[in-house]
Design a protein around this motif. Structure first.
Motif, mmCIF file in Angstrom:
data_model
loop_
_atom_site.group_PDB
_atom_site.id
_atom_site.type_symbol
_atom_site.label_atom_id
_atom_site.label_comp_id
_atom_site.label_asym_id
_atom_site.label_seq_id
_atom_site.Cartn_x
_atom_site.Cartn_y
_atom_site.Cartn_z
ATOM 1 N N VAL A 1 -6.912 0.198 3.848
ATOM 2 C CA VAL A 1 -5.864 1.094 4.364
ATOM 3 C C VAL A 1 -4.711 0.682 3.717
ATOM 4 C CG1 VAL A 1 -4.659 1.945 6.517
ATOM 5 C CG2 VAL A 1 -7.142 1.512 6.622
ATOM 6 N N VAL A 2 -3.749 1.549 3.438
ATOM 7 C CA VAL A 2 -2.392 1.364 2.939
ATOM 8 C C VAL A 2 -1.636 0.964 3.988
ATOM 9 C CG1 VAL A 2 -0.525 2.245 1.631
ATOM 10 C CG2 VAL A 2 -2.866 3.082 1.033
ATOM 11 N N SER A 3 -1.213 -0.548 4.110
ATOM 12 C CA SER A 3 -0.512 -0.848 5.331
ATOM 13 C C SER A 3 1.003 -1.081 4.787
ATOM 14 C CB SER A 3 -1.093 -1.985 5.543
ATOM 15 O OG SER A 3 -1.038 -3.004 4.566
ATOM 16 N N GLY A 4 1.426 -1.237 3.523
ATOM 17 C CA GLY A 4 2.725 -1.123 3.344
ATOM 18 C C GLY A 4 3.024 -0.585 1.876
ATOM 19 N N ILE A 5 4.310 -0.388 1.522
ATOM 20 C CA ILE A 5 4.744 0.137 0.548
ATOM 21 C C ILE A 5 5.953 -0.735 0.155
ATOM 22 C CG2 ILE A 5 5.777 2.154 -0.894
ATOM 23 C CD1 ILE A 5 3.002 2.408 0.230
ATOM 24 N N GLU A 6 5.909 -1.519 -0.966
ATOM 25 C CA GLU A 6 6.913 -2.768 -1.301
ATOM 26 C C GLU A 6 7.577 -2.529 -2.688
ATOM 27 O OE1 GLU A 6 4.614 -6.334 -0.739
ATOM 28 O OE2 GLU A 6 3.923 -5.712 1.270
ATOM 29 N N PRO A 7 8.778 -1.989 -2.603
ATOM 30 C CA PRO A 7 9.606 -1.886 -3.635
ATOM 31 C C PRO A 7 9.703 -3.415 -4.312
ATOM 32 C CG PRO A 7 10.553 -0.992 -2.151
ATOM 33 C CD PRO A 7 9.564 -1.355 -1.339
ATOM 34 N N GLN A 8 9.820 -3.500 -5.611
ATOM 35 C CA GLN A 8 10.268 -4.821 -6.507
ATOM 36 C C GLN A 8 11.651 -4.680 -6.891
ATOM 37 O OE1 GLN A 8 7.514 -7.407 -6.111
ATOM 38 N NE2 GLN A 8 7.085 -5.503 -4.614
ATOM 39 N N GLU A 9 12.119 -6.194 -7.258
ATOM 40 C CA GLU A 9 13.426 -6.090 -7.804
ATOM 41 C C GLU A 9 13.519 -5.364 -9.253
ATOM 42 O OE1 GLU A 9 14.750 -10.200 -8.077
ATOM 43 O OE2 GLU A 9 14.668 -10.238 -5.868
ATOM 44 N N ASN A 10 12.581 -5.402 -9.884
ATOM 45 C CA ASN A 10 12.435 -4.750 -11.300
ATOM 46 C C ASN A 10 12.154 -3.255 -11.138
ATOM 47 O OD1 ASN A 10 9.799 -4.325 -10.368
ATOM 48 N ND2 ASN A 10 8.691 -5.849 -12.010
ATOM 49 N N GLY A 11 12.385 -2.713 -9.980
ATOM 50 C CA GLY A 11 12.106 -1.247 -9.797
ATOM 51 C C GLY A 11 10.969 -0.853 -9.576
ATOM 52 N N ASN A 12 9.656 -1.855 -9.873
ATOM 53 C CA ASN A 12 8.396 -1.096 -9.614
ATOM 54 C C ASN A 12 8.189 -1.077 -8.009
ATOM 55 O OD1 ASN A 12 5.963 -0.455 -10.029
ATOM 56 N ND2 ASN A 12 5.040 -2.025 -11.254
ATOM 57 N N ILE A 13 7.027 -0.426 -7.617
ATOM 58 C CA ILE A 13 6.477 -0.510 -6.247
ATOM 59 C C ILE A 13 5.212 -0.938 -6.299
ATOM 60 C CG2 ILE A 13 6.083 1.155 -4.446
ATOM 61 C CD1 ILE A 13 7.993 3.037 -5.286
ATOM 62 N N PHE A 14 4.872 -1.937 -5.372
ATOM 63 C CA PHE A 14 3.232 -2.312 -4.857
ATOM 64 C C PHE A 14 2.949 -1.506 -3.585
ATOM 65 C CE2 PHE A 14 4.247 -5.296 -8.090
ATOM 66 C CZ PHE A 14 2.781 -5.571 -8.727
ATOM 67 N N CYS A 15 1.743 -1.469 -3.367
ATOM 68 C CA CYS A 15 1.178 -0.671 -2.171
ATOM 69 C C CYS A 15 0.250 -1.829 -1.550
ATOM 70 C CB CYS A 15 0.255 0.302 -2.695
ATOM 71 S SG CYS A 15 1.188 1.529 -3.092
ATOM 72 N N ALA A 16 0.583 -2.470 -0.594
ATOM 73 C CA ALA A 16 -0.214 -3.517 0.161
ATOM 74 C C ALA A 16 -1.617 -2.696 1.155
ATOM 75 C CB ALA A 16 0.665 -4.397 1.217
ATOM 76 N N ILE A 17 -2.720 -3.255 0.697
ATOM 77 C CA ILE A 17 -3.747 -2.594 1.184
ATOM 78 C C ILE A 17 -4.422 -3.534 2.285
ATOM 79 C CG2 ILE A 17 -5.942 -1.562 0.647
ATOM 80 C CD1 ILE A 17 -3.686 -0.227 -0.686
ATOM 81 N N ASP A 18 -4.749 -3.148 3.547
ATOM 82 C CA ASP A 18 -5.708 -4.037 4.388
ATOM 83 C C ASP A 18 -6.916 -3.861 4.039
ATOM 84 O OD1 ASP A 18 -6.145 -5.937 6.392
ATOM 85 O OD2 ASP A 18 -6.185 -3.893 7.875
ATOM 86 N N PHE A 19 -7.551 -4.952 3.625
ATOM 87 C CA PHE A 19 -9.331 -4.847 3.558
ATOM 88 C C PHE A 19 -9.836 -5.903 4.531
ATOM 89 C CE2 PHE A 19 -13.143 -6.425 1.572
ATOM 90 C CZ PHE A 19 -13.917 -5.095 1.540
ATOM 91 N N GLU A 20 -10.120 -5.538 5.670
ATOM 92 C CA GLU A 20 -10.634 -6.704 6.412
ATOM 93 C C GLU A 20 -9.871 -7.734 6.797
ATOM 94 O OE1 GLU A 20 -12.983 -5.677 8.677
ATOM 95 O OE2 GLU A 20 -14.344 -4.308 7.765
ATOM 96 N N GLY A 21 -8.405 -7.314 6.863
ATOM 97 C CA GLY A 21 -7.622 -8.667 7.011
ATOM 98 C C GLY A 21 -7.236 -9.226 5.886
ATOM 99 N N ILE A 22 -7.682 -8.840 4.763
ATOM 100 C CA ILE A 22 -7.298 -9.497 3.377
ATOM 101 C C ILE A 22 -6.365 -8.593 3.094
ATOM 102 C CG2 ILE A 22 -7.953 -9.940 1.122
ATOM 103 C CD1 ILE A 22 -9.018 -12.102 3.056
ATOM 104 N N ARG A 23 -5.202 -9.276 2.440
ATOM 105 C CA ARG A 23 -4.041 -8.344 1.707
ATOM 106 C C ARG A 23 -4.449 -8.192 0.323
ATOM 107 N NH1 ARG A 23 1.603 -7.574 1.966
ATOM 108 N NH2 ARG A 23 2.540 -8.276 -0.221
#
Length: 329
Positions: free
Chosen positions: A74-96
């Motif tokens: 499940v997509v649990s977070g959308i995290e912008p980075q200082e360089n302008g890129n974006i990372f999606c944090a995925i929750d997989f059975e409690g693992i990020r």
């Protein structure tokens, strides 16, 4: 107004099966559609659970990396980075697990540059969605993992579209991965598809978010399939409405031409007024006897002149605005 169609789904890497539906979220959707010929996402053994130890979980991820196993989270977070890129944090059975934004879709933007606004919107809308992904790297010591949704989409397309297991006329269980702009975006077993409001429901509604939310499961019929010969990627045209029979037909048959019925205006486009009658039927007109054109969410009196069962709607004119919708919030 139809209730929002919700369905809980196991986040295990899903397999597609045909034939009789099994007791799952997709089965609930299939019963709404009145048939059992749906290609659905069945729950499988996950291999790990949230209660397992950290070592067990990370050993499992290491194995999944080497076997190129498709995982589901499940997509649990959308995290912008200082360089302008974006990372999606995925929750997989409690693992990020982190997935770079430019690995979330089949199409992307140049590496090393900030994502255009349209991609930022798509990424923000996917928050809360259930997605498939494949691991690209696992650091067992530092407990870090990176993945790619695009790689999972490519594998799904090769397995189901290239082999014609999904074809025109198939009904498939789809995950809703975005809602907005009077349409929803779904993932249909490896292919992301935008479905406009006109193909979502037999019943007219004022706002697509009244019916759907990111994370829902819907059943859709495959109307068209396309392939990009240059990239080898597949595309599709889907219709949720076509996956079921029109439930309004009994109500439409009871309408009496020459009679007035009240309903709510669900929208006005190019001076065409769309109305959902309280009796449970759709109506459409460009004619009104009011001083001003009825507006969205106004309650009106509608005079039925004719009923078209094949089109699934009544035609006539608005004779009165019973109640104006308050524009103040």
């Amino acid at each position: 107004m139809s209730p929002r169609k919700k369905a809980n789904e196991s986040e295990q890497a899903a397999e597609l099966e045909g034939g009789t539906a099994t007791p799952s979220a997709a089965t609930a959707a299939s019963s709404r559609a009145g048939s059992f010929d749906i290609l659905e996402l069945n729950d499988l053994e996950r291999g790990i659970t949230p209660e397992d130890s950290e070592d067990v979980k990370w050993n499992y991820l290491s194995g999944a990396l080497h076997t190129r196993k498709i995982l589901t989270g499940v997509v649990s977070g959308i995290e912008p980075q200082e360089n302008g890129n974006i990372f999606c944090a995925i929750d997989f059975e409690g693992i990020r697990v982190l997935i770079p934004g430019n690995e979330m879709f089949m199409d992307s933007w140049p590496e090393g540059t900030s994502p255009p606004i349209r991609y930022q919107i798509r990424l923000n809308r996917i928050l809360g969605a259930t997605i498939d992904f494949m691991l690209a790297g696992v650091d067992f010591v530092n407990r870090a993992a990176v993945g790619s949704r695009r790689a999972a989409l490519v594998q799904r397309q090769a397995r189901y579209y290239a082999t014609e297991r999904v074809k025109v006329g198939s009904r498939v269980a789809c995950r809703v991965i975005g809602v907005g702009n009077n349409r929803i975006t779904v993932e249909a077993i490896g292919v992301d598809v935008e479905i406009p409001a006109s193909n979502l429901s037999w019943q007219w509604f004022s706002d697509v978010s009244d019916l759907y939310a990111t994370g829902d499961l819907v059943v859709a019929k495959v109307m068209e399939i396309g392939k990009d010969e240059e990239t080898g990627g597949y595309s599709a045209v889907l219709s949720v409405k076509a996956a079921s029979e029109n439930p309004d037909l009994p109500s439409l048959k009871k309408l009496v031409p020459g009679s007035n019925y009240y309903g709510v205006v669900t929208g006005v486009r190019d001076r065409v007024i769309f109305i959902r009658l309280q009796t449970g039927a759709n109506a459409k007109t460009m004619t009104y006897r009011t001083r001003e054109i009825p507006a969205k969410l106004d309650t009106v009196s509608f005079l039925v002149r004719s009923v078209d069962l094949e089109a699934g709607m009544a035609f006539g004119l608005v004779t009165r605005i019973i109640k104006k919708h308050s524009r103040l919030r």
